[in-house]
Each structure stands twice: as C-alpha cells, then as structure tokens.
Design a protein around this motif. Structure first.
Motif, PDB file in Angstrom:
ATOM      1  N   LYS A  88       0.793  -1.236  -0.026  1.00 30.43           N
ATOM      2  CA  LYS A  88      -0.401   0.225   0.030  1.00 30.43           C
ATOM      3  C   LYS A  88       0.809   1.288  -0.032  1.00 30.43           C
ATOM      4  O   LYS A  88       1.616   1.742   0.984  1.00 30.43           O
ATOM      5  N   TYR A 114       0.311   5.862   0.046  1.00 33.00           N
ATOM      6  CA  TYR A 114      -0.728   6.359   0.007  1.00 33.00           C
ATOM      7  C   TYR A 114      -1.090   7.435  -1.152  1.00 33.00           C
ATOM      8  O   TYR A 114       0.675   7.628  -1.499  1.00 33.00           O
ATOM      9  N   CYS A 134     -10.210  -5.051   6.057  1.00 30.12           N
ATOM     10  CA  CYS A 134     -11.701  -5.419   6.052  1.00 30.12           C
ATOM     11  C   CYS A 134     -12.681  -3.841   5.153  1.00 30.12           C
ATOM     12  O   CYS A 134     -13.718  -3.813   5.170  1.00 30.12           O
ATOM     13  N   GLY A 135     -11.453  -3.828   4.063  1.00 34.50           N
ATOM     14  CA  GLY A 135     -12.674  -2.399   3.007  1.00 34.50           C
ATOM     15  C   GLY A 135     -12.350  -1.103   3.765  1.00 34.50           C
ATOM     16  O   GLY A 135     -13.380  -0.861   3.029  1.00 34.50           O
ATOM     17  N   LEU A 136     -11.695  -0.743   4.352  1.00 33.03           N
ATOM     18  CA  LEU A 136     -11.322   1.052   4.481  1.00 33.03           C
ATOM     19  C   LEU A 136     -10.310   1.006   3.787  1.00 33.03           C
ATOM     20  O   LEU A 136     -10.616   2.632   3.831  1.00 33.03           O
ATOM     21  N   VAL A 137      -9.709   0.727   3.049  1.00 36.36           N
ATOM     22  CA  VAL A 137      -8.464   1.084   2.877  1.00 36.36           C
ATOM     23  C   VAL A 137      -8.441   0.847   1.507  1.00 36.36           C
ATOM     24  O   VAL A 137      -8.371  -0.782   1.706  1.00 36.36           O
ATOM     25  N   ASN A 138      -8.337   0.902   0.570  1.00 35.19           N
ATOM     26  CA  ASN A 138      -7.575   0.060  -0.692  1.00 35.19           C
ATOM     27  C   ASN A 138      -6.847   0.153  -1.140  1.00 35.19           C
ATOM     28  O   ASN A 138      -5.488   0.355  -0.980  1.00 35.19           O
ATOM     29  N   ARG A 143     -16.669  -9.880   4.168  1.00 32.56           N
ATOM     30  CA  ARG A 143     -16.719  -9.013   5.351  1.00 32.56           C
ATOM     31  C   ARG A 143     -17.721  -9.250   6.858  1.00 32.56           C
ATOM     32  O   ARG A 143     -18.042  -8.977   8.030  1.00 32.56           O
ATOM     33  N   THR A 169     -15.225   6.117  18.295  1.00 37.95           N
ATOM     34  CA  THR A 169     -16.029   6.195  17.336  1.00 37.95           C
ATOM     35  C   THR A 169     -17.213   5.538  17.245  1.00 37.95           C
ATOM     36  O   THR A 169     -17.558   4.862  16.680  1.00 37.95           O
ATOM     37  N   GLY A 205     -15.956   9.876  12.371  1.00 38.29           N
ATOM     38  CA  GLY A 205     -15.194   8.446  11.526  1.00 38.29           C
ATOM     39  C   GLY A 205     -16.464   7.355  11.992  1.00 38.29           C
ATOM     40  O   GLY A 205     -15.954   5.784  11.600  1.00 38.29           O
ATOM     41  N   TYR A 208     -16.708   4.151   9.448  1.00 41.24           N
ATOM     42  CA  TYR A 208     -15.996   2.915   9.504  1.00 41.24           C
ATOM     43  C   TYR A 208     -16.491   1.289   9.618  1.00 41.24           C
ATOM     44  O   TYR A 208     -16.729   1.287   9.096  1.00 41.24           O
ATOM     45  N   LEU A 236     -18.575   0.774   6.027  1.00 41.10           N
ATOM     46  CA  LEU A 236     -17.569   0.896   4.599  1.00 41.10           C
ATOM     47  C   LEU A 236     -16.899  -0.656   5.520  1.00 41.10           C
ATOM     48  O   LEU A 236     -16.826  -1.781   4.232  1.00 41.10           O
ATOM     49  N   SER A 237     -16.968  -1.251   6.449  1.00 43.93           N
ATOM     50  CA  SER A 237     -16.489  -2.563   6.771  1.00 43.93           C
ATOM     51  C   SER A 237     -17.790  -3.604   6.567  1.00 43.93           C
ATOM     52  O   SER A 237     -17.355  -4.881   6.609  1.00 43.93           O
ATOM     53  N   THR A 242     -13.625   5.201  -7.387  1.00 42.33           N
ATOM     54  CA  THR A 242     -12.685   5.905  -6.694  1.00 42.33           C
ATOM     55  C   THR A 242     -12.054   5.533  -5.412  1.00 42.33           C
ATOM     56  O   THR A 242     -10.887   5.401  -4.600  1.00 42.33           O
ATOM     57  N   GLY A 243     -13.586   5.489  -4.804  1.00 42.89           N
ATOM     58  CA  GLY A 243     -12.849   5.547  -3.004  1.00 42.89           C
ATOM     59  C   GLY A 243     -12.772   7.114  -2.440  1.00 42.89           C
ATOM     60  O   GLY A 243     -12.502   7.022  -2.134  1.00 42.89           O
ATOM     61  N   LYS A 247     -12.258   5.856   1.131  1.00 42.40           N
ATOM     62  CA  LYS A 247     -11.591   5.162   1.504  1.00 42.40           C
ATOM     63  C   LYS A 247      -9.636   6.503   0.631  1.00 42.40           C
ATOM     64  O   LYS A 247     -10.396   6.560  -0.010  1.00 42.40           O
ATOM     65  N   THR A 248      -9.597   5.694   1.564  1.00 41.69           N
ATOM     66  CA  THR A 248      -7.664   6.041   1.175  1.00 41.69           C
ATOM     67  C   THR A 248      -7.371   4.898   0.123  1.00 41.69           C
ATOM     68  O   THR A 248      -7.134   3.825   0.299  1.00 41.69           O
TER      69      THR A 248
END
Lengths: 308, 253
Positions: free
Chosen positions: A12, A14, A52-56, A77, A88, B87, B90, B93-94, B247-248, B252-253
């Motif tokens: 990854k 960024y 978990c699908g939060l970041v590509n 998931r 959060t 936040g 999450y 998205l998960s 693209t997110g 998503k980053t």
C-alpha cells in the motif's frame, strides 16, 4: 495449514507517496490468536484496514476463508468483526440501538437473545437504554466491541484494544478473548503492550516499516530468541576480564563488579559448569548470582532496532 | 441484496430526523409560512394575476421547490458527512453492503424526509391560498424525482465536503440563489428578453416550471424539457456517485 486469512504480496502506497505496506505475506490459522506487534506507523492499522475494506490496497491479494475481499467482498466481510483503534461512536443512539444497527448492517436477522448475551458479557446490559454520549470512554470501548460481536463474526480484529483502558477492562478483554477463542473465533490483535501478546497470543508477528519481519509461535519465539543471562556479582571488582576466561565471551560491568554471561537455553551444553570451574581456577569469587530471560518486549525492541 | 442494511441505514437516518423534529420539519414550515404571509398576503394582494392564477397560489410550487431542493441537499449532505466527521462511517464501509445499498439507505431517507416536508408545506399553503392541482400524479412524480435527484446531489456534496463550511457552501451560495432566480416568485415571461434567455441556463427554472405545470397546467418552458433537465441531472449525479464509489474518493484512502 488451515488458513482463515491469507494475505499475499500486499502493498500500500498512499497518495502522499508514503509506503505503508511492502509485499506483505501472512497466513492466519483458523481459531488462533495472532498478535501483530509493531511500533507506531509500522503499518498495523493499514493492514487491518485493507482486510476490512476501509483502505484500498495498491497491489496484492487478500482471501478471507477463500473469499477475495474485492471480488467477493460480501462473503469476506460477513465473517469479520472490527474494533478500530479510535473511539468512534454515535452520540444520541442508545447502546441497544447501535449494537442492533451493526447486526442489521451485516444483513443478519434481529436476534435480541444474542444481543443480550453480548451486552451481558461486556457488562453493558444495565446501560442498554443509555445514550452513547452519556457513557465513559471505557464503556464506549465496550460498546465498540459489542458492535463488532453483534453479527457473530468468525474473525475478530482488535486494533489496539486496550490502549488507554483501565486495568479492569483490560482484564475483562483478556477474558473475553479467551472465551471467544473457545467458540472457535480467530482473533487478530495489534498492540503496543507486549505483555498482552505474551499473555494471549498463540503466534506473534512483528511488522516494521511496512514489512513483516517475523512470524513465529510465541513460545518458539521466546525460546529461540529468549537467550538467558547469568549475572555474577563479584566479591572484588575486576579491572578487566582475565585472558583465561576470554573464550566465554563475558561482559564486565562498568564498575567491574558484575560479570555477565549470555547462553542459549536450547543448547546441549550451556557452558555454565565450565564457566564456574574456570572462574574458580582463576581465583574469582562471587557473592551472588542470578539468571534472567529476555521478555518478548526486549526481543521485539531488538528486532525492530536491527531492522533500522 | 442486503435489504436489512438498507433498512438499517434508512431507519437510522429517519430516527435522526425524529430527534431533530424542530429543525427538520417545524423550521422549514415556519419559514415557508412567512413567505406566504409576506409575498402571498401582503405584497401579493397588490400584484395582478399571473397566467390567470392569483399571485399567492402562483408562488406555491416555487416555494415547495425551494424547500425541497435545499432540504434534500442539506439532509443528504449532513447524513453522510456526519459519520465521516465522527469516524463511524467505518462500520458501513466494513460491512457487507454494496455502494448501491449505501446510496439507497442515505439518499432514500433524505428524499423521504423532503417529500414529507413538501407535502406538509403543500398542506400549510392550502391554509393560506386556494389551491388546485390539475395533474396530481405528475405533481407527485415531480416531487419524488426532484427529491431523489437533489438528495443524490446532497450526498455527493456530503462526500466532497471536508469541513462544515463546505457543507453549506453549495446550498447557500449556489442552490438558493438559483432557486430565487429560477422563477419561484415570478414567471420568467415577466423578465426582459435578455434576462429571460439568461434564465434558461438556470436548471432550476425547468424544475419549477414543470412542477408549476402539474398544479396549474401553465409553464415557462415545455414540460418535456423540465423532465429532461431533471432526468439529465439525475443521471449526471448517478455517474458522479458511481465514480466516487469506484475510486473510493474521500471515503477510502
């Protein structure tokens, strides 16, 4: 090996250009407790967030029980529960509503009995009608765990679960993890507290600068890398180590009062008997001795330092 | 399809509206009533009929549209922006939830709130002025289409916004002026030819015109153009949302 999570060649980078993960390969066994250790910024949270699908991911592949997290994300998931590091939560929802909401998000039909069990297990039952905004930080942390368990996940990610929580909650968390393991849930936790990994984990992975630098059975790791030290408190200070003792590779403390001998507990011969005999021959007397074994923390610090 | 997740998001958003009833419903109704008092009763009594309709009745479709646009945008924008801000996004998205399901939940709730609000304002208006609806089915269709389209637009703004200021930027500085200049309070036929032409570049003109046609059978522009403009904007929003999720972007980053 029966892998429940299979990560291959995962990288990854960024948008800022920061490379958080570099070609990570990792297999997590079904039903184990895996502790991922690493300093801040090592890539622990990025790794979890990708699974978990939060970041590509930039490159690489992740399979959750054989399901690809991109092409078969629903199945992947559905199996995962996530307790993120940050606290959060919504503010105005009640505990019951927010935990039930998560269950519904995962497409599970309502099961008040299960939600009740989860809340009772986390000492939240009395707070079920309380709004989240009225709860303490520790209680909110419990709510986040309850949410992650609401849909009966097979894999639970705990990202720094006990960071900033009190002793009581930490102990409860350990009990909870142990209880979940008995039901067959695979648990992956990241932590700064080596004590936590030492106490709970079956296997330990160490990540530094985006690379997995070691994955080992905890006991094996401690045995393999946990060399022992014998410290001899001398009766009289030495100026230097006598030539006759050089082959023992001893260290002398700055004040000359301690001789330190490092040995491998796995070795057929530790060399202690011979050392003591040589000391006697050299006329070196000691008033006390003790042995110590490296903790996981020291091993971890050594590993990360070596990597730098 | 994960319908339970759609229902959960929808229910969560509707519960938020119930908690903030004063802000969600009472406030827009009060402000619309003030428009009726000022423009309909006070000033309107001195204005002659427009296209054979009393001025008070003439402004009803425009006022409903004004509220529908601003409330759809702000409801949807806030709905998705707030979980981003706190936040809690999450967990959406998960979860095993598709992008379509996320949109259906958030945008569906925002559109529902706007439609309810539009109908309440319509009921309120009927207390002030005599109303007739020549094409009730088309009226409901326009109401739903506009609410859905601008809720989707608000959803995009909510994802794009990275601060509360940006959240208000588009509704306050673009949508509200366009609505005021889009024939809410006048027929664009009343404008000088140059401004009439300029007005045709304002997309809101088509929305208000079409909606007014469903009430009184008269419109500034052909109703087919109104439908095409709204439908076109809906498609544009759908394309942008699809791209955001592919693209997110900002999620998503």
């Amino acid at each position: 090996m029966n892998s429940v999570l299979s990560i291959s060649n995962l990288s990854k980078t960024y948008a800022s250009g920061f490379q958080a993960l570099r070609n990570v390969d990792l297999e997590i066994r079904r039903g184990e407790i895996f502790a991922l250790l690493g300093p801040n910024g090592a890539g622990k949270t990025t790794l979890i967030s990708i699974v978990c699908g939060l970041v590509n991911a930039s490159t690489g592949r992740v399979l959750v029980d054989g399901h690809d997290i991109v092409t078969d994300y629903r199945a992947a998931r559905s199996m995962i529960g996530l307790v993120p590091q940050e606290l959060t939560t919504d503010a105005f929802e009640t505990v019951w509503a927010t935990v039930s909401f998560t269950r519904a998000l995962f497409g599970k039909k309502p099961d008040p009995e299960h939600i009740r069990n989860v809340l009772e297990g986390l000492s939240l039952w009395d707070k079920r009608d309380s709004r989240l905004i009225t709860l303490s930080g520790g209680m909110k942390r419990r709510v986040m765990i309850a949410k992650a368990l609401s849909h009966e996940p097979q894999i639970l990610f705990l990202d720094e679960p006990t960071a900033g929580v009190d002793v009581e909650l930490r102990r409860d968390m350990w009990d909870l993890v142990e209880g979940l393991r008995k039901t067959g849930v695979t648990i992956i936790l990241t932590t700064h507290y080596i004590e936590e990994a030492e106490q709970m984990a079956d296997r330990v992975g160490v990540i530094a600068r985006g690379e997995i630098i070691l994955v080992e059975e905890k006991i094996e790791l401690m045995r393999k890398l946990g060399r022992k030290q014998l410290s001899l408190h001398l009766q009289k200070p030495l100026e230097r180590i006598p030539q006759s003792l050089e082959h023992h590779h001893l260290e002398l403390s700055a004040d000359g009062m301690y001789l330190i001998y490092t040995y491998d507990t796995r070795a057929e011969r530790t060399g202690i008997t011979r050392l003591l005999g040589d000391l006697n021959e050299a006329g070196i007397r000691f008033r006390d001795l003790h042995t110590s074994q490296k903790s996981l923390e020291e091993i971890f610090v050594d590993l990360v330092r070596d990597r730098r | 399809m994960n319908l339970r997740a759609v229902a959960a998001i929808y229910g969560f958003e509707m519960a938020r509206a119930r908690r903030t009833l004063l802000q969600s419903i009472v406030s827009p109704v009060v402000s619309t009533s003030l428009y009726f008092v000022v423009f309909g009763a006070a000033i309107g009594s001195r204005i002659t009929e427009i296209d054979g309709i009393s001025y008070g009745a003439f402004i009803v479709p425009g006022l409903i549209m004004l509220m529908l646009l601003t409330q759809s945008i702000s409801n949807a924008a806030f709905g998705i922006y707030f979980p981003k801000f706190t936040g809690t996004i999450y967990e959406v998205l998960s979860a095993p939830v598709s992008y379509l399901e996320i949109v259906l939940g958030y945008v569906g709730a925002a559109a529902s709130k706007s439609i309810i609000l539009g109908l309440i304002i319509l009921a309120t208006a009927s207390l002030f002025v005599p109303l007739r609806i020549e094409h009730p089915l088309w009226m409901v269709f326009f109401l739903m289409l506009t609410a859905a389209t601008f809720s989707l637009f608000g959803f995009i703004i909510g994802i794009w916004a990275d601060g509360f200021e940006k959240l208000q930027l588009v509704p306050l500085l673009i949508v509200t002026p366009l609505t005021f200049l889009g024939g809410s309070f006048y027929s664009i036929d009343m404008l000088p030819p140059v401004w009439r032409t300029v007005s045709l570049f304002n997309p809101v003109v088509y929305l208000i015109s079409g909606f007014r046609w469903s009430f009184y059978g008269v419109s500034d522009v052909n109703v087919v153009w109104s439908l095409a403009a709204t439908g076109g904007f809906l498609v544009a929003c759908l394309v942008i949302v699809a791209r955001i999720f592919r693209t997110g972007y900002r999620l998503k980053t």
